[in-house]
Design a protein around this motif. Sequence first.
Motif, PDB file in Angstrom:
ATOM      1  N   ASP A  90       0.811  -1.217   0.000  1.00  0.00           N
ATOM      2  CA  ASP A  90       0.000   0.000   0.000  1.00  0.00           C
ATOM      3  C   ASP A  90       0.843   1.265   0.000  1.00  0.00           C
ATOM      4  N   ARG A  91       2.056   1.171  -0.527  1.00  0.00           N
ATOM      5  CA  ARG A  91       2.951   2.329  -0.529  1.00  0.00           C
ATOM      6  C   ARG A  91       2.294   3.524  -1.232  1.00  0.00           C
ATOM      7  N   GLY A  92       2.357   4.657  -0.558  1.00  0.00           N
ATOM      8  CA  GLY A  92       1.803   5.884  -1.133  1.00  0.00           C
ATOM      9  C   GLY A  92       0.339   6.097  -0.835  1.00  0.00           C
ATOM     10  N   ALA A  93      -0.323   5.057  -0.276  1.00  0.00           N
ATOM     11  CA  ALA A  93      -1.752   5.188   0.028  1.00  0.00           C
ATOM     12  C   ALA A  93      -1.940   5.294   1.526  1.00  0.00           C
ATOM     13  N   GLN A  94      -2.245   6.461   2.026  1.00  0.00           N
ATOM     14  CA  GLN A  94      -2.499   6.697   3.439  1.00  0.00           C
ATOM     15  C   GLN A  94      -3.994   6.678   3.671  1.00  0.00           C
ATOM     16  N   GLY A  95      -4.448   5.681   4.430  1.00  0.00           N
ATOM     17  CA  GLY A  95      -5.879   5.559   4.696  1.00  0.00           C
ATOM     18  C   GLY A  95      -6.372   6.683   5.583  1.00  0.00           C
ATOM     19  N   GLY A  96      -7.578   7.101   5.353  1.00  0.00           N
ATOM     20  CA  GLY A  96      -8.160   8.151   6.171  1.00  0.00           C
ATOM     21  C   GLY A  96      -8.679   7.666   7.504  1.00  0.00           C
ATOM     22  N   GLU A  97      -8.801   6.297   7.659  1.00  0.00           N
ATOM     23  CA  GLU A  97      -9.408   5.774   8.867  1.00  0.00           C
ATOM     24  C   GLU A  97      -8.550   6.038  10.083  1.00  0.00           C
ATOM     25  N   SER A  98      -7.239   5.884   9.937  1.00  0.00           N
ATOM     26  CA  SER A  98      -6.382   6.088  11.101  1.00  0.00           C
ATOM     27  C   SER A  98      -6.419   7.536  11.567  1.00  0.00           C
ATOM     28  N   ALA A  99      -6.587   8.488  10.631  1.00  0.00           N
ATOM     29  CA  ALA A  99      -6.674   9.894  11.009  1.00  0.00           C
ATOM     30  C   ALA A  99      -7.965  10.181  11.758  1.00  0.00           C
ATOM     31  N   SER A 100      -9.078   9.473  11.348  1.00  0.00           N
ATOM     32  CA  SER A 100     -10.353   9.730  11.988  1.00  0.00           C
ATOM     33  C   SER A 100     -10.356   9.292  13.446  1.00  0.00           C
ATOM     34  N   VAL A 101      -9.497   8.325  13.797  1.00  0.00           N
ATOM     35  CA  VAL A 101      -9.425   7.881  15.180  1.00  0.00           C
ATOM     36  C   VAL A 101      -8.983   9.023  16.080  1.00  0.00           C
ATOM     37  N   SER A 102      -8.173   9.937  15.546  1.00  0.00           N
ATOM     38  CA  SER A 102      -7.645  11.058  16.332  1.00  0.00           C
ATOM     39  C   SER A 102      -8.373  12.357  16.035  1.00  0.00           C
ATOM     40  N   ASP A 103      -9.625  12.269  15.602  1.00  0.00           N
ATOM     41  CA  ASP A 103     -10.417  13.454  15.349  1.00  0.00           C
ATOM     42  C   ASP A 103     -10.496  14.301  16.627  1.00  0.00           C
ATOM     43  N   PRO A 104     -10.268  15.629  16.531  1.00  0.00           N
ATOM     44  CA  PRO A 104     -10.238  16.488  17.736  1.00  0.00           C
ATOM     45  C   PRO A 104     -11.495  16.394  18.581  1.00  0.00           C
ATOM     46  N   GLU A 105     -12.671  16.319  17.933  1.00  0.00           N
ATOM     47  CA  GLU A 105     -13.920  16.250  18.691  1.00  0.00           C
ATOM     48  C   GLU A 105     -14.024  14.944  19.473  1.00  0.00           C
ATOM     49  N   ILE A 106     -13.588  13.842  18.836  1.00  0.00           N
ATOM     50  CA  ILE A 106     -13.612  12.548  19.517  1.00  0.00           C
ATOM     51  C   ILE A 106     -12.663  12.571  20.700  1.00  0.00           C
ATOM     52  N   THR A 107     -11.470  13.128  20.476  1.00  0.00           N
ATOM     53  CA  THR A 107     -10.483  13.207  21.557  1.00  0.00           C
ATOM     54  C   THR A 107     -11.012  14.035  22.720  1.00  0.00           C
ATOM     55  N   LYS A 108     -11.689  15.136  22.420  1.00  0.00           N
ATOM     56  CA  LYS A 108     -12.237  16.000  23.470  1.00  0.00           C
ATOM     57  C   LYS A 108     -13.282  15.257  24.283  1.00  0.00           C
ATOM     58  N   ARG A 109     -14.144  14.485  23.604  1.00  0.00           N
ATOM     59  CA  ARG A 109     -15.187  13.747  24.315  1.00  0.00           C
ATOM     60  C   ARG A 109     -14.582  12.653  25.189  1.00  0.00           C
ATOM     61  N   VAL A 110     -13.508  12.022  24.709  1.00  0.00           N
ATOM     62  CA  VAL A 110     -12.868  10.964  25.493  1.00  0.00           C
ATOM     63  C   VAL A 110     -12.293  11.520  26.786  1.00  0.00           C
ATOM     64  N   TRP A 111     -11.606  12.670  26.709  1.00  0.00           N
ATOM     65  CA  TRP A 111     -10.998  13.269  27.893  1.00  0.00           C
ATOM     66  C   TRP A 111     -12.034  13.671  28.934  1.00  0.00           C
ATOM     67  N   SER A 112     -13.254  13.973  28.507  1.00  0.00           N
ATOM     68  CA  SER A 112     -14.298  14.405  29.445  1.00  0.00           C
ATOM     69  C   SER A 112     -15.267  13.285  29.809  1.00  0.00           C
ATOM     70  N   SER A 113     -14.973  12.065  29.360  1.00  0.00           N
ATOM     71  CA  SER A 113     -15.868  10.932  29.603  1.00  0.00           C
ATOM     72  C   SER A 113     -15.502  10.212  30.898  1.00  0.00           C
ATOM     73  N   LEU A 114     -16.477  10.092  31.818  1.00  0.00           N
ATOM     74  CA  LEU A 114     -16.244   9.354  33.057  1.00  0.00           C
ATOM     75  C   LEU A 114     -16.012   7.875  32.775  1.00  0.00           C
ATOM     76  N   ALA A 115     -16.719   7.342  31.772  1.00  0.00           N
ATOM     77  CA  ALA A 115     -16.545   5.930  31.422  1.00  0.00           C
ATOM     78  C   ALA A 115     -15.127   5.668  30.919  1.00  0.00           C
ATOM     79  N   ALA A 116     -14.593   6.600  30.120  1.00  0.00           N
ATOM     80  CA  ALA A 116     -13.235   6.437  29.606  1.00  0.00           C
ATOM     81  C   ALA A 116     -12.212   6.442  30.740  1.00  0.00           C
ATOM     82  N   TRP A 117     -12.413   7.334  31.714  1.00  0.00           N
ATOM     83  CA  TRP A 117     -11.498   7.378  32.861  1.00  0.00           C
ATOM     84  C   TRP A 117     -11.630   6.128  33.727  1.00  0.00           C
ATOM     85  N   ALA A 118     -12.855   5.636  33.879  1.00  0.00           N
ATOM     86  CA  ALA A 118     -13.060   4.405  34.653  1.00  0.00           C
ATOM     87  C   ALA A 118     -12.359   3.233  33.991  1.00  0.00           C
ATOM     88  N   ILE A 119     -12.461   3.150  32.663  1.00  0.00           N
ATOM     89  CA  ILE A 119     -11.795   2.075  31.932  1.00  0.00           C
ATOM     90  C   ILE A 119     -10.285   2.202  32.060  1.00  0.00           C
TER      91      ILE A 119
END
Length: 208
Positions: free
Chosen positions: A121-150
């Motif tokens: 897959d040289r030269g092909a960067q999938g967009g899925e790995s970038a979506s895992v680090s979406d700023p909105e998702i990251t913000k929700r994780v940091w403020s999630s009690l369930a995430a901290w409990a886990i």
Amino acid sequence: VIARRIGLESVMVIALVVLGGGEIARALTNTPLAFLLFSFVSMAGTGSVNVLLPPMVKKYFGNRIPTMSVVYLFLAVLGSVVPAYLASPLATLADWRVSISVWGYIGLIAALPWLAVLIRDRGAQGGESASVSDPEITKRVWSSLAAWAITVAFGIAAFNCYIMWQWMPTMLHERAHLDEATGGLMLAIYSAVALPNSIIGTMIVARA
């Protein structure tokens, strides 16, 4: 962050090389300080691989996440059972350096399929790995009690496991006067207790 920049597969290859190289290097050392240093390197690679596995499952098996999660969790637990059981026999048949380094070579071999994926897959960067680090998702994780409990639950479990893996054989040898092979067997049994939980627990969560 690194996975977002260079891709999950690249980071996986690096992590496996660090893991394998650290294991081999610690087997070749002659001083306690160097042994501890390369142990840290190897454990860093191991921790990185553990972090990368869930997004890898999501990326390549998005329609079979529960099934593949059972598979990789089962193999992860099995990966703690087999070395514990074989460490003493390998050291007896060869020496302690072989008993340690053999797992490093396995780590390097495990990097080869991911290296093949990178080449394919040289030269092909999938967009899925970038979506895992979406700023909105990251913000929700940091403020999630369930995430901290886990996070706390995983931290306690890891703390307990690493202490037991490190000290159980030594305590059994010094306190219960068991030989090293039997101590390794007891540690393997302790690790194997998690095998049913890794299967049943994941299946229950998947159906919830």
